[in-house]
Write a protein that holds these residues in place. Structure first.
Motif, PDB file in Angstrom:
ATOM      1  N   GLU A  58       0.843  -1.189   0.000  1.00 23.16           N
ATOM      2  CA  GLU A  58       0.000   0.000   0.000  1.00 23.16           C
ATOM      3  C   GLU A  58       0.886   1.250   0.000  1.00 23.16           C
ATOM      4  OE1 GLU A  58      -3.550   1.968   2.788  1.00 23.16           O
ATOM      5  OE2 GLU A  58      -2.084   0.568   3.638  1.00 23.16           O
ATOM      6  N   ARG A  59       0.489   2.248  -0.817  1.00 29.23           N
ATOM      7  CA  ARG A  59       1.237   3.494  -0.838  1.00 29.23           C
ATOM      8  C   ARG A  59       1.028   4.211   0.497  1.00 29.23           C
ATOM      9  NH1 ARG A  59       3.329   6.307  -4.925  1.00 29.23           N
ATOM     10  NH2 ARG A  59       2.196   5.005  -6.441  1.00 29.23           N
ATOM     11  N   LEU A  66       7.222   3.242   3.873  1.00 32.89           N
ATOM     12  CA  LEU A  66       6.628   1.962   3.485  1.00 32.89           C
ATOM     13  C   LEU A  66       6.756   0.963   4.624  1.00 32.89           C
ATOM     14  CD1 LEU A  66       7.877   1.393  -0.185  1.00 32.89           C
ATOM     15  CD2 LEU A  66       5.507   1.631   0.558  1.00 32.89           C
ATOM     16  N   SER A  71       0.691  -2.257   5.943  1.00 26.96           N
ATOM     17  CA  SER A  71       0.085  -2.152   4.607  1.00 26.96           C
ATOM     18  C   SER A  71      -1.228  -2.937   4.551  1.00 26.96           C
ATOM     19  CB  SER A  71       1.057  -2.699   3.563  1.00 26.96           C
ATOM     20  OG  SER A  71       0.439  -2.802   2.298  1.00 26.96           O
ATOM     21  N   ASP A 207       2.502   1.094 -10.680  1.00 26.21           N
ATOM     22  CA  ASP A 207       2.231   1.919  -9.498  1.00 26.21           C
ATOM     23  C   ASP A 207       1.143   2.951  -9.787  1.00 26.21           C
ATOM     24  OD1 ASP A 207       4.228   0.462  -8.376  1.00 26.21           O
ATOM     25  OD2 ASP A 207       5.659   2.106  -8.165  1.00 26.21           O
ATOM     26  N   VAL A 213       2.679   0.515  -4.401  1.00 29.98           N
ATOM     27  CA  VAL A 213       4.113   0.710  -4.616  1.00 29.98           C
ATOM     28  C   VAL A 213       4.745  -0.669  -4.722  1.00 29.98           C
ATOM     29  CG1 VAL A 213       6.267   1.622  -3.702  1.00 29.98           C
ATOM     30  CG2 VAL A 213       4.145   2.882  -3.341  1.00 29.98           C
TER      31      VAL A 213
END
Length: 355
Positions: A58-59, A66, A71, A207, A213
């Motif tokens: 997950e961005r 990150l 995430s 992306d 990402v």
């Protein structure tokens, strides 16, 4: 090399002292290399052993880093990822730190929730069975066929696998449905995607289209807890040790060359070429480095093998031979600093000073 060996034997006290210093520095560098690699594997082996080319997460929000643990990938993003050009497969994995029960004893573990039968799932994961890491099995006497309780669900251990640790915690592979129940994730959600890609894959396009990402397995390791800080600190210590060794060896041979200035002057006066003296000085340094480095490496190898069961140290070519070769190379660079006196020594001046 005759002069170098004769000089080392004549000044064997200084030679033994320098050899011992090089051996100790080499011992530290090799052991630290093995420890760095061992700690790194304890943090990352569950990810590096995955059958995947890319890891998608997950961005993060602006200003955040990150993180695989925090995430959350929605079912819509998963579907979008699977339809991108160059993506051959996108297998969801749920990651959460928890405790499992072994013989009614709570044990820290990292759950990896996977879809049974997916390429990324170890063989043996099903609705009624689990796969556990060898670290957890050895620490808690778990064998194939034993029962592990995960959030009230009893699973039989189908397999025990190596290289399955995440952020220094052993991994337990379970069905993704059980992971969702344990982590509180919504239906269809996961933590990361293990992507297998083809030549048509474009990271930037992926992306942009998915809002995720994606990074290669190596680059994604920075999203594991404190791996970057831990690995960076240990690497910095190794670099400093190697730099110190270059300074120590350079200073030692500089002093040694100054003390030999009279002998060098005599040799030049009777016709010895500067190239011969340079080769002799470098040969002397190389011999000292090989002996001292070899002793230190052998000691590190023995200590590493003896401590391998209790300390996360890795003993292999990369952690033993490479640091040894690097120490020899850096030591020779340090010894080059002493060669200026060999080149510039003037026979008449040196002999006059000796009187």
């Amino acid at each position: 090399m005759f002069l170098a060996i004769r000089d080392l034997w004549w000044a064997r006290g200084r030679f033994l002292l320098m050899t011992a210093a090089i051996a100790l520095i080499t011992l530290l560098v090799v052991m630290l290399s093995g420890l760095t690699e061992g700690l790194g594997r304890q943090s990352t082996s569950a990810i590096t052993s995955l059958r995947a080319d890319q890891i998608a997460m997950e961005r993060p929000a602006s200003g955040e880093a990150l993180s695989m643990s925090t995430s959350r990938i929605t079912p819509a993003a998963l579907l979008q990822a699977r339809t991108q050009p160059g993506v051959r497969a996108a297998d969801p994995i749920g990651i959460t730190a928890t405790r499992v029960s072994i013989d009614h004893m709570p044990v820290p573990a990292t759950l990896f929730g996977v879809d049974p039968g997916a390429a990324v799932a170890p063989r043996g994961v099903s609705a009624t069975s689990t796969v556990v890491s060898s670290d957890l099995a050895s620490d808690h006497a778990v064998h194939v066929g034993d029962i592990v309780d995960v959030a009230g669900t009893k699973l039989r251990v189908a397999r025990i696998v190596d290289d399955a640790s995440f952020s220094h915690v052993p991994v337990v592979w379970v069905p993704r449905s059980l992971w969702r129940h344990t982590s509180g994730a919504a239906a269809g959600e996961c933590s990361v995607l293990a992507l297998r890609t083809t030549k048509g894959y474009d990271a930037a396009a992926f992306d942009s289209a998915t809002g995720l990402v994606a990074k290669s397995k190596g680059d994604s390791l920075s999203a594991i807890g404190s791996y970057s800080a831990e690995n960076g600190s240990l690497t910095l210590i190794r670099v400093l040790l190697i730099a110190i060794s270059a300074l120590v060896i350079g200073a030692f041979f500089t002093v040694w060359t100054v003390q030999r200035e009279g002998d060098l002057a005599v040799l030049k006066a009777i016709g010895a070429r500067t190239g011969y003296l340079l080769r002799d000085a470098l040969g002397q340094a190389l011999l000292t480095l090989l002996i001292g480095g070899g002793i230190g490496t052998a000691a590190a190898l023995g200590l590493g093998l003896a401590a391998r069961g209790n300390v996360p140290v890795v003993i292999d070519f990369a952690t033993v031979a490479v640091p040894f070769g690097l120490m020899v190379a850096v030591g020779l660079v340090g010894a080059v600093a002493a060669l200026r006196r060999v080149v510039t020594v003037d026979p008449m001046t040196a002999l006059a000073g000796a009187r």
